[in-house]
Write a protein that holds these residues in place. Structure first.
Motif, mmCIF file in Angstrom:
data_model
loop_
_atom_site.group_PDB
_atom_site.id
_atom_site.type_symbol
_atom_site.label_atom_id
_atom_site.label_comp_id
_atom_site.label_asym_id
_atom_site.label_seq_id
_atom_site.Cartn_x
_atom_site.Cartn_y
_atom_site.Cartn_z
ATOM 1 N N UNK A 120 0.834 -1.214 0.000
ATOM 2 C CA UNK A 120 0.000 0.000 0.000
ATOM 3 C C UNK A 120 0.857 1.247 0.000
ATOM 4 N N UNK A 121 1.896 1.222 0.832
ATOM 5 C CA UNK A 121 2.770 2.392 0.920
ATOM 6 C C UNK A 121 3.486 2.636 -0.407
ATOM 7 N N UNK A 122 3.937 1.547 -1.018
ATOM 8 C CA UNK A 122 4.613 1.649 -2.317
ATOM 9 C C UNK A 122 3.683 2.305 -3.343
ATOM 10 N N UNK A 123 2.461 1.795 -3.430
ATOM 11 C CA UNK A 123 1.512 2.351 -4.397
ATOM 12 C C UNK A 123 1.224 3.812 -4.115
ATOM 13 N N UNK A 124 1.045 4.114 -2.840
ATOM 14 C CA UNK A 124 0.712 5.482 -2.450
ATOM 15 C C UNK A 124 1.825 6.457 -2.850
ATOM 16 N N UNK A 125 3.075 6.123 -2.526
ATOM 17 C CA UNK A 125 4.169 7.058 -2.852
ATOM 18 C C UNK A 125 4.391 7.123 -4.368
ATOM 19 N N UNK A 126 4.257 5.991 -5.050
ATOM 20 C CA UNK A 126 4.420 6.033 -6.511
ATOM 21 C C UNK A 126 3.350 6.920 -7.133
ATOM 22 N N UNK A 127 2.116 6.811 -6.649
ATOM 23 C CA UNK A 127 1.044 7.650 -7.200
ATOM 24 C C UNK A 127 1.329 9.130 -6.974
ATOM 25 N N UNK A 128 1.874 9.445 -5.800
ATOM 26 C CA UNK A 128 2.207 10.852 -5.530
ATOM 27 C C UNK A 128 3.269 11.354 -6.504
ATOM 28 N N UNK A 129 4.294 10.530 -6.716
ATOM 29 C CA UNK A 129 5.377 10.919 -7.633
ATOM 30 C C UNK A 129 4.827 11.085 -9.060
ATOM 31 N N UNK A 130 3.968 10.148 -9.458
ATOM 32 C CA UNK A 130 3.400 10.201 -10.815
ATOM 33 C C UNK A 130 2.553 11.470 -10.995
ATOM 34 N N UNK A 131 1.756 11.805 -9.970
ATOM 35 C CA UNK A 131 0.908 13.003 -10.063
ATOM 36 C C UNK A 131 1.774 14.259 -10.185
ATOM 37 N N UNK A 132 2.817 14.340 -9.375
ATOM 38 C CA UNK A 132 3.730 15.494 -9.431
ATOM 39 C C UNK A 132 4.427 15.549 -10.794
ATOM 40 N N UNK A 133 4.830 14.384 -11.276
ATOM 41 C CA UNK A 133 5.490 14.294 -12.575
ATOM 42 C C UNK A 133 4.582 14.847 -13.678
ATOM 43 N N UNK A 134 3.339 14.404 -13.683
ATOM 44 C CA UNK A 134 2.436 14.809 -14.755
ATOM 45 C C UNK A 134 2.120 16.303 -14.692
ATOM 46 N N UNK A 135 1.999 16.833 -13.485
ATOM 47 C CA UNK A 135 1.791 18.282 -13.346
ATOM 48 C C UNK A 135 3.004 19.048 -13.854
ATOM 49 N N UNK A 136 4.192 18.548 -13.522
ATOM 50 C CA UNK A 136 5.423 19.235 -13.941
ATOM 51 C C UNK A 136 5.545 19.253 -15.466
ATOM 52 N N UNK A 137 5.227 18.122 -16.081
ATOM 53 C CA UNK A 137 5.284 18.045 -17.547
ATOM 54 C C UNK A 137 4.340 19.083 -18.159
ATOM 55 N N UNK A 138 3.123 19.163 -17.610
ATOM 56 C CA UNK A 138 2.131 20.099 -18.161
ATOM 57 C C UNK A 138 2.653 21.540 -18.097
ATOM 58 N N UNK A 139 3.276 21.913 -16.988
ATOM 59 C CA UNK A 139 3.781 23.282 -16.853
ATOM 60 C C UNK A 139 4.929 23.526 -17.838
#
Ligand SMILES: *Cc1c(COP(=O)(O)O)cnc(C)c1O
Length: 350
Positions: A260-279
């Motif tokens: 669960x922790x692995x999925x949670x942190x990966x999802x956070x990183x992915x969300x930040x990544x996708x926002x950064x790409x958009x900017x």
């Protein structure tokens, strides 16, 4: 002064890792470390270790770590090999499965350590050019002594699907195909582990350094059919029988069990990544569609080295390579939202 190094050693070109500044105040986006700490269960498990047991040698095969990984993948322990970081696992795989007899296929743009092991173990690499858009064409990978690819690839961040991996496995029936899945937990493609039952020449290598946030503990592993795992054990036991200390094994088992922790942190990183790409894209930069915990941005027509230096002056570390085809690009690891705000602000001011 006499040079005591062997001729072989004298001609090696060792790997140059990203800078690791020891003082605070940096936004460190250069070595794809996880911006979040490891699972709290890792600390609990380490705290429970009786230090009196440290007088004993650890299990040579990874012990509970091997058990936990096998269970999490629905495989048997005989399918898992544990090593001191995936760099060590990959080095042992070169030694066990590749020789000078014929080249090993690898993309021209990939993890910088592959050619270093090629030099160390006298294995010729056949660098196959990625397409102009950095995608990989599997039809170019045929009849090698073996193959080594990172999927997702680094530094491009692009990934290939199972069908492409499968055709590479079929086209190289006489050699081991190493698939380095250092970034698979951040990707939306399935793992090559699914192909394991059908291919006796597939070896998948993974690390706890990126998605599990345990780079400081040096933990990696390989997944393959038992005859390949035996080959790695032969290489290991001819070199260093106890590559993983008991703290690392304990940490790895605890981290593996906390999916669960692995999925949670990966999802956070992915969300930040996708926002950064958009900017970045809104600023006019081209960014390759990222599948890892980093992004690869095109700075052309401006100068990537100049942006690298500007970020450095502002205590932001990213990765730049003065190499053909990628000297106009920067690789940026994904940090916390705050790290990325600092990075984006600096880029916008450049
Ligand atoms: C980071 C990385 C590794 C090394 O991982 P360690 O387990 O820390 O040695 C291996 N392969 C690729 C592609 C990587 O990016």
């Amino acid at each position: 002064m006499k040079n005591y190094l062997t001729k072989h050693m004298q001609q090696l070109h060792p790997y140059t890792a990203g800078l690791q500044p020891q003082e605070d105040g940096w936004i460190k986006l250069n070595t794809n470390e996880n911006p979040y700490p490891p699972s709290p269960k890792v600390l609990d498990a380490i705290n429970k270790i009786d230090t009196a047991t440290l007088r004993l040698y650890p299990p040579g095969d990874g012990g509970k770590m091997r058990e936990a990984i096998a269970k999490s993948l629905n495989l048997n322990e005989e399918n898992i090999f544990c090593g001191n970081g995936s760099d060590e696992v990959l080095a042992l795989a070169f030694q066990a499965f590749f020789s000078e007899k014929k080249p090993v296929h690898t993309p021209d743009i990939s993890y910088g350590f592959y050619p270093v092991w090629g030099g160390m173990y006298n294995v010729g690499l056949n660098f196959i050019e990625l397409n102009d858009d950095f995608t990989l064409d599997p039809t170019h990978y045929k009849n090698g002594q073996g193959v080594i690819i990172a999927n997702p690839n680094a530094p491009t961040g692009l990934a290939i699907g199972l069908d492409a991996i499968e055709s590479i496995l079929k086209q190289n029936p006489d050699g081991v195909v190493l698939v380095d899945e250092a970034y698979i937990d951040f990707a939306d493609i399935p793992s090559a582990v699914h192909l394991l039952p059908r291919y006796d020449n597939l070896l998948v290598v993974r690390t706890f350094s990126k998605s599990h946030a345990l780079a400081g503990m040096r933990i990696g592993y390989a997944i393959g059919q038992p005859h390949l795992i035996d080959g790695l054990n032969l290489a290991k036991e001819s070199f260093n029988s106890y590559p993983l200390d008991i703290l690392a094994q304990t940490a790895a088992a605890a981290a593996t069990e906390d999916a669960d922790y692995l999925n949670h942190t990966c999802q956070k990183v992915i969300a930040t990544r996708n926002r950064t790409v958009a900017v970045l894209e809104a600023m006019g930069y081209e960014v390759l569609p990222p599948q890892g915990n980093f992004l690869f941005m095109n700075v052309v027509p401006r100068d990537a080295k100049e942006l690298y230096n500007y970020l450095l002056e502002n205590k932001i570390l990213v990765r730049y390579w003065d190499k053909p085809r990628i000297s106009g690009m920067l690789r940026v690891s994904i940090g916390t939202d705050r790290d990325m705000e600092g990075f984006l602000k600096c880029v916008s001011q450049w």
